[in-house]
Design an enzyme around this catalytic site. Structure first.
Site, PDB file in Angstrom:
ATOM      1  N   GLY A   1       9.890   0.478   0.102  1.00  0.00           N
ATOM      2  CA  GLY A   1      10.280   1.884   0.137  1.00  0.00           C
ATOM      3  C   GLY A   1      11.530   2.200  -0.661  1.00  0.00           C
TER       4      GLY A   1
ATOM      5  N   HIS B   1       4.908  -7.127  10.354  1.00  0.00           N
ATOM      6  CA  HIS B   1       5.481  -6.290   9.284  1.00  0.00           C
ATOM      7  C   HIS B   1       6.998  -6.196   9.502  1.00  0.00           C
ATOM      8  CE1 HIS B   1       6.496  -2.872   6.783  1.00  0.00           C
ATOM      9  NE2 HIS B   1       5.353  -3.093   6.145  1.00  0.00           N
TER      10      HIS B   1
ATOM     11  N   SER C   1       7.161  -1.349  -2.944  1.00  0.00           N
ATOM     12  CA  SER C   1       7.248  -0.396  -4.055  1.00  0.00           C
ATOM     13  C   SER C   1       6.208  -0.643  -5.151  1.00  0.00           C
ATOM     14  CB  SER C   1       8.673  -0.385  -4.635  1.00  0.00           C
ATOM     15  OG  SER C   1       9.603   0.033  -3.653  1.00  0.00           O
TER      16      SER C   1
ATOM     17  N   GLU D   1       6.372  -9.502   1.480  1.00  0.00           N
ATOM     18  CA  GLU D   1       6.997  -8.192   1.322  1.00  0.00           C
ATOM     19  C   GLU D   1       8.517  -8.354   1.438  1.00  0.00           C
ATOM     20  OE1 GLU D   1       4.142  -4.770   2.219  1.00  0.00           O
ATOM     21  OE2 GLU D   1       4.907  -5.407   4.150  1.00  0.00           O
TER      22      GLU D   1
ATOM     23  N   GLY E   1       2.475   0.688   0.541  1.00  0.00           N
ATOM     24  CA  GLY E   1       2.913   1.700   1.496  1.00  0.00           C
ATOM     25  C   GLY E   1       2.792   3.086   0.880  1.00  0.00           C
ATOM     26  N   GLY E   2       3.903   3.611   0.388  1.00  0.00           N
ATOM     27  CA  GLY E   2       3.968   4.996  -0.101  1.00  0.00           C
ATOM     28  C   GLY E   2       2.842   5.382  -1.053  1.00  0.00           C
TER      29      GLY E   2
ATOM     30  N   ASN F   1      -1.125   0.603   3.695  1.00  0.00           N
ATOM     31  CA  ASN F   1      -0.436   0.763   4.979  1.00  0.00           C
ATOM     32  C   ASN F   1       0.116   2.187   5.052  1.00  0.00           C
ATOM     33  OD1 ASN F   1       1.163   0.641   7.236  1.00  0.00           O
ATOM     34  ND2 ASN F   1       2.517  -0.979   6.490  1.00  0.00           N
ATOM     35  N   TRP F   2      -0.569   3.013   5.815  1.00  0.00           N
ATOM     36  CA  TRP F   2      -0.161   4.427   5.896  1.00  0.00           C
ATOM     37  C   TRP F   2       1.087   4.618   6.753  1.00  0.00           C
ATOM     38  CZ3 TRP F   2      -5.414   7.465   6.926  1.00  0.00           C
ATOM     39  CH2 TRP F   2      -6.203   7.393   5.771  1.00  0.00           C
ATOM     40  N   LYS F   3       1.514   3.577   7.453  1.00  0.00           N
ATOM     41  CA  LYS F   3       2.680   3.671   8.342  1.00  0.00           C
ATOM     42  C   LYS F   3       2.519   4.901   9.256  1.00  0.00           C
ATOM     43  CE  LYS F   3       5.261   0.949   5.060  1.00  0.00           C
ATOM     44  NZ  LYS F   3       6.516   0.601   4.434  1.00  0.00           N
TER      45      LYS F   3
END
Ligand code: 13P
Length: 247
Positions: free
Chosen positions: A169, A95, A209, A163, A230-231, A10-12
């Site tokens: 994050g 989300h 994370s 999640e 994510g990150g 998920n590149w957000k």
């Protein structure tokens, strides 16, 4: 029951076109040799480009959100047919950043999951409790409520992502034990809703994370079938390392 692992990136609201091109070239080169299904979720302006760059490979593309209606006066929104037209196969529904920042209700998540199915997209439905909900002992009630609502329209096929909001994050990844406990509970609730056999085939991803260092230990849990990252998905090498940890 063997479930082929699934890993989503998920590149957000990150990356520009040049980043996306370099990323897709890199990941495509490894696509034939991955132990899991993989899907990238870029933001809307990058979707058609990423889908085209990944076309013909085993890596899919998905939207981060969709509007429940097919078309209309909805400034800033994206419809299911537009996602399909851009080359998407998947779409995230519910989300926590949509639930929190855009006030998405359980009922709206259900409508989105159903709209996804109607347009031939696979919804990846996200659920998870906040830190306050966990601290007050409400985790399972929250998960049940979110699941019950999101699946009320019986979308099929679908996958789930657990999640926990407190792990997103923050670097505070759920321990493998906490993740497994939640995943096992989700599968039990799924069995109540859809039957034990169907529940045993469903992929339940963990997100919050995840990185190349903690992925293998999490993946070793029996009810954990992959990740929503994510990150760490912003770097193709780290994303590939996470996918490989599902081998
Ligand atoms: P992080 O991996 O950055 O914690 O984000 C998780 C997430 O929200 C994926 O959808």
């Amino acid at each position: 029951m063997t479930r082929r692992p699934l890993v989503g990136g998920n590149w957000k609201m990150h990356l520009l076109r040049a980043d996306a091109v370099a990323y897709c070239d890199r990941i495509r080169a490894e696509a034939g040799d991955l132990p899991a299904d993989a899907v990238l979720f870029p933001s809307a302006p990058l979707l058609a480009l990423v889908a085209r760059k990944l076309g013909g490979s085993s890596i899919a593309c998905g939207g981060q959100d969709l509007h429940p209606e097919e078309k209309g006066a909805h400034t800033g929104d994206v419809s299911g047919p537009q996602l399909v037209d851009a080359g998407c196969e998947w779409v995230l529904c519910g989300h926590s950043e949509r639930r929190q920042n855009h006030h998405e209700s359980d009922e709206l998540v259900e409508r989105k999951a159903l709209a996804a199915q109607q347009h031939g997209l696979k919804p990846l439905v996200c659920i998870g409790e906040t830190a306050a909900e966990r601290e007050s002992g409400a985790t399972f009630d929250v998960l049940d409520r979110q699941l019950d609502a999101a699946l009320a329209g019986r979308p099929e096929p679908f996958a789930l992502a657990y999640e926990p909001v407190w792990a997103i994050g923050t670097g505070a990844t759920a321990t493998p034990e906490i993740a497994q406990e939640a995943h096992a509970h989700i599968r039990e609730t799924l069995a109540d809703l859809t039957g034990a056999e169907a529940a045993s085939t469903k992929r339940i991803l963990y997100g919050g994370s995840v990185n190349p260092e903690n992925a293998a230990e999490l993946f070793a849990q029996p009810d954990l079938d992959g990740f929503l990252v994510g990150g760490a998905s912003l770097d193709p090498e780290r994303f590939l390392a996470i996918i490989r940890s599902c081998g």
